[in-house]
Design an enzyme around this catalytic site. Structure first.
Site, PDB file in Angstrom:
ATOM      1  N   GLU A  37       4.538  -6.166   1.625  1.00  0.00           N
ATOM      2  CA  GLU A  37       4.117  -6.647   0.309  1.00  0.00           C
ATOM      3  C   GLU A  37       3.992  -5.493  -0.693  1.00  0.00           C
ATOM      4  O   GLU A  37       2.918  -5.223  -1.230  1.00  0.00           O
ATOM      5  CB  GLU A  37       2.787  -7.387   0.438  1.00  0.00           C
ATOM      6  CG  GLU A  37       2.854  -8.619   1.330  1.00  0.00           C
ATOM      7  CD  GLU A  37       1.483  -9.217   1.609  1.00  0.00           C
ATOM      8  OE1 GLU A  37       0.474  -8.609   1.199  1.00  0.00           O
ATOM      9  OE2 GLU A  37       1.417 -10.289   2.228  1.00  0.00           O
ATOM     10  N   PRO A  38       5.087  -4.795  -0.987  1.00  0.00           N
ATOM     11  CA  PRO A  38       5.012  -3.678  -1.934  1.00  0.00           C
ATOM     12  C   PRO A  38       4.898  -4.176  -3.372  1.00  0.00           C
ATOM     13  O   PRO A  38       5.518  -5.166  -3.754  1.00  0.00           O
ATOM     14  CB  PRO A  38       6.343  -2.958  -1.721  1.00  0.00           C
ATOM     15  CG  PRO A  38       7.284  -4.071  -1.353  1.00  0.00           C
ATOM     16  CD  PRO A  38       6.464  -5.019  -0.511  1.00  0.00           C
ATOM     17  N   GLY A  39       4.104  -3.515  -4.140  1.00  0.00           N
ATOM     18  CA  GLY A  39       4.023  -3.801  -5.580  1.00  0.00           C
ATOM     19  C   GLY A  39       4.206  -2.511  -6.331  1.00  0.00           C
ATOM     20  O   GLY A  39       5.233  -2.254  -6.959  1.00  0.00           O
ATOM     21  N   TYR A  69     -10.230   3.903 -12.694  1.00  0.00           N
ATOM     22  CA  TYR A  69     -10.113   4.645 -11.445  1.00  0.00           C
ATOM     23  C   TYR A  69     -10.132   6.163 -11.625  1.00  0.00           C
ATOM     24  O   TYR A  69      -9.972   6.889 -10.659  1.00  0.00           O
ATOM     25  CB  TYR A  69      -8.785   4.299 -10.736  1.00  0.00           C
ATOM     26  CG  TYR A  69      -8.550   2.852 -10.442  1.00  0.00           C
ATOM     27  CD1 TYR A  69      -9.438   2.129  -9.645  1.00  0.00           C
ATOM     28  CD2 TYR A  69      -7.425   2.198 -10.925  1.00  0.00           C
ATOM     29  CE1 TYR A  69      -9.199   0.793  -9.353  1.00  0.00           C
ATOM     30  CE2 TYR A  69      -7.179   0.867 -10.638  1.00  0.00           C
ATOM     31  CZ  TYR A  69      -8.073   0.165  -9.854  1.00  0.00           C
ATOM     32  OH  TYR A  69      -7.836  -1.153  -9.562  1.00  0.00           O
ATOM     33  N   GLY A  77       0.766  -1.235   0.000  1.00  0.00           N
ATOM     34  CA  GLY A  77       0.000   0.000   0.000  1.00  0.00           C
ATOM     35  C   GLY A  77       0.795   1.280   0.000  1.00  0.00           C
ATOM     36  O   GLY A  77       0.212   2.365  -0.054  1.00  0.00           O
ATOM     37  N   CYS A 103     -13.576   1.213 -29.274  1.00  0.00           N
ATOM     38  CA  CYS A 103     -14.955   1.672 -29.468  1.00  0.00           C
ATOM     39  C   CYS A 103     -15.686   1.772 -28.131  1.00  0.00           C
ATOM     40  O   CYS A 103     -16.617   1.020 -27.841  1.00  0.00           O
ATOM     41  CB  CYS A 103     -15.682   0.714 -30.415  1.00  0.00           C
ATOM     42  SG  CYS A 103     -17.273   1.327 -30.965  1.00  0.00           S
ATOM     43  N   GLU A 104     -15.222   2.667 -27.278  1.00  0.00           N
ATOM     44  CA  GLU A 104     -15.814   2.944 -25.974  1.00  0.00           C
ATOM     45  C   GLU A 104     -15.574   4.415 -25.650  1.00  0.00           C
ATOM     46  O   GLU A 104     -14.462   4.925 -25.845  1.00  0.00           O
ATOM     47  CB  GLU A 104     -15.161   2.104 -24.865  1.00  0.00           C
ATOM     48  CG  GLU A 104     -15.385   0.617 -24.950  1.00  0.00           C
ATOM     49  CD  GLU A 104     -16.751   0.186 -24.440  1.00  0.00           C
ATOM     50  OE1 GLU A 104     -17.453   1.029 -23.833  1.00  0.00           O
ATOM     51  OE2 GLU A 104     -17.106  -0.988 -24.661  1.00  0.00           O
TER      52      GLU A 104
END
Length: 404
Positions: free
Chosen positions: A261-263, A304, A227, A331-332
């Site tokens: 647990e870093p990502g 997000y 986090g 196509c969105e």
């Protein structure tokens, strides 16, 4: 990326193109690891952030562990050279087959997220005649003050169990012939710029660990999750020393191995997405720059409303800018990479660089609209090398071909 010749990279590898600075990835890992000094610690990289095998191999070579949320992430880590005893398997929905494979591989621990899951792990371990090392994910009901889609520490979130329920599960596991409770775990959310909630959660969970010890349940691993936030725009990244000292203080002298647990922290700002301008378009007063990357390549802005800085690499009149949306060919209406940003005039073939794209970029990409996923390259010691080839149409249809 320092001294990168983006035009040459585009010519050699094509666009869209993910580019990763391996030197920075290594530096980020080492910087975090060093903050815990002589205290036992294990930095488990969160594979979901970016699961490229070459990145996993780099981190494994530095001594990292790995936090995995599917059995295929576990297999990726092992394939890349990870030691099984440094792998944690988390996630709210593990199948019996996944549990079985993880126990056969001999990972460090399975992170339990419900009573029903604990029962399944016990049953599978019994069928194998093995004892399963487990931790339990505790939900401390702490507001991480982050985007609701990446908040995980509140009672309303699907993750973990409340402390009262965790106590019951630990005591049950302690009495089981096939379960070995070795750790505790919490993770309250991602992209945390204010790390105070992590420290608050650590105090709550540390006090709970003391209660368990008094009941005869001695745990070895204190997992604080990930986090740690990074800079996408004008955020100030948390101070690593303050982060580590708050966790050490919460432990109150306990001789437990700290697990992080870093990502995102490891890879986000070590990665960029290079894209080519196709053309510009104006609808009334609204300007669009249409590029060859799209939401299937980088979905964070659409999912997000996340901000990624966009840099114009070929602009001749960089001082003359106007507001524009940077959009892709999908196509969105939700297919955008940036909205209402100031960019100079762009010509077909110009290059744009999308910053901070190393985490949750390629790993969340898809083949929507039958688009081919981008190539990935590593820059290491100033040299570029391919670490994932660009998909071909044959790759796209391989599992369908011959079945029509």
């Amino acid at each position: 990326m320092k001294n990168a010749d983006y035009s040459a990279l585009a010519a050699q590898f094509g666009t869209p193109l993910y580019i990763y600075d391996f030197d920075e990835i290594g530096q980020r890992y080492t910087a975090l690891k060093s903050q815990f000094g002589a205290h036992k610690s294990l930095i488990c990289y969160a594979v979901k952030a970016n699961s490229n095998l070459s990145i996993l191999k780099l981190l494994a070579s530095l001594g990292a562990g790995f936090d995995c949320v599917s059995i295929n992430e576990v297999k990726r880590a092992v394939l890349a050279g990870a030691k099984p005893y440094k792998i944690i398997f988390s996630g709210v929905g593990k199948s019996d087959d996944e549990i079985k494979t993880a126990l056969e591989i001999g990972i460090l621990m399975l992170n339990i997220e419900s009573g029903a899951e604990l029962e399944r792990v016990e049953a599978v371990a019994k069928s194998l005649g093995k004892k399963a090392n487990i931790s339990i994910r505790i939900n401390p009901n702490i507001d991480a003050k982050t985007h609701p889609y990446i908040s995980t520490g509140l009672s309303e979130n699907k993750f973990g169990v409340v402390i009262e329920r965790a106590r019951e599960l630990y005591l049950k596991a302690h009495k089981s012939e096939y379960l070995e409770p070795v750790g505790c775990h919490f993770h309250i959310g991602s992209q945390l710029i204010d790390i105070t909630p992590i420290h608050e959660a650590a105090v709550i969970v540390s006090d709970f660990v003391s209660e368990l010890a008094a009941a005869g349940v001695e745990l070895k691993f204190f997992d604080v999750g990930g986090g740690i936030g990074v800079r996408y725009d004008d955020e100030s990244e948390p101070d690593l020393y303050t982060y580590a000292q708050g966790i050490l203080a919460a432990l109150k002298g306990k001789e437990m191995t700290i697990v992080c647990e870093p990502g995102r922290y490891i890879v986000a700002n070590a990665g960029e997405l290079l894209t080519k301008v196709l053309y510009e378009k104006v609808n009334g007063t609204k300007r669009f720059v249409i590029v060859d990357a799209a939401m299937n390549d980088l979905i964070r802005p659409s999912l997000y409303e996340a901000y990624h800085k966009v840099v114009a690499l070929n602009a001749k009149n960089s001082d003359k800018t106007s507001k524009t949306d940077v959009v892709g060919p999908i196509c969105e209406s939700g297919d955008f990479l940036a909205k209402d940003i100031a960019l100079p005039s762009q010509n077909s073939g110009d290059l744009l660089l999308i910053k901070s794209a190393g985490a949750y970029g390629f790993s969340m990409s898809s083949n929507y609209n039958s688009r081919l996923r981008a190539a990935e390259i590593a820059i290491e010691n100033g040299k570029a090398r391919l670490i994932r080839a660009r998909e071909s149409f044959e790759d796209l249809i391989r599992l369908e071909k011959g079945l029509i």
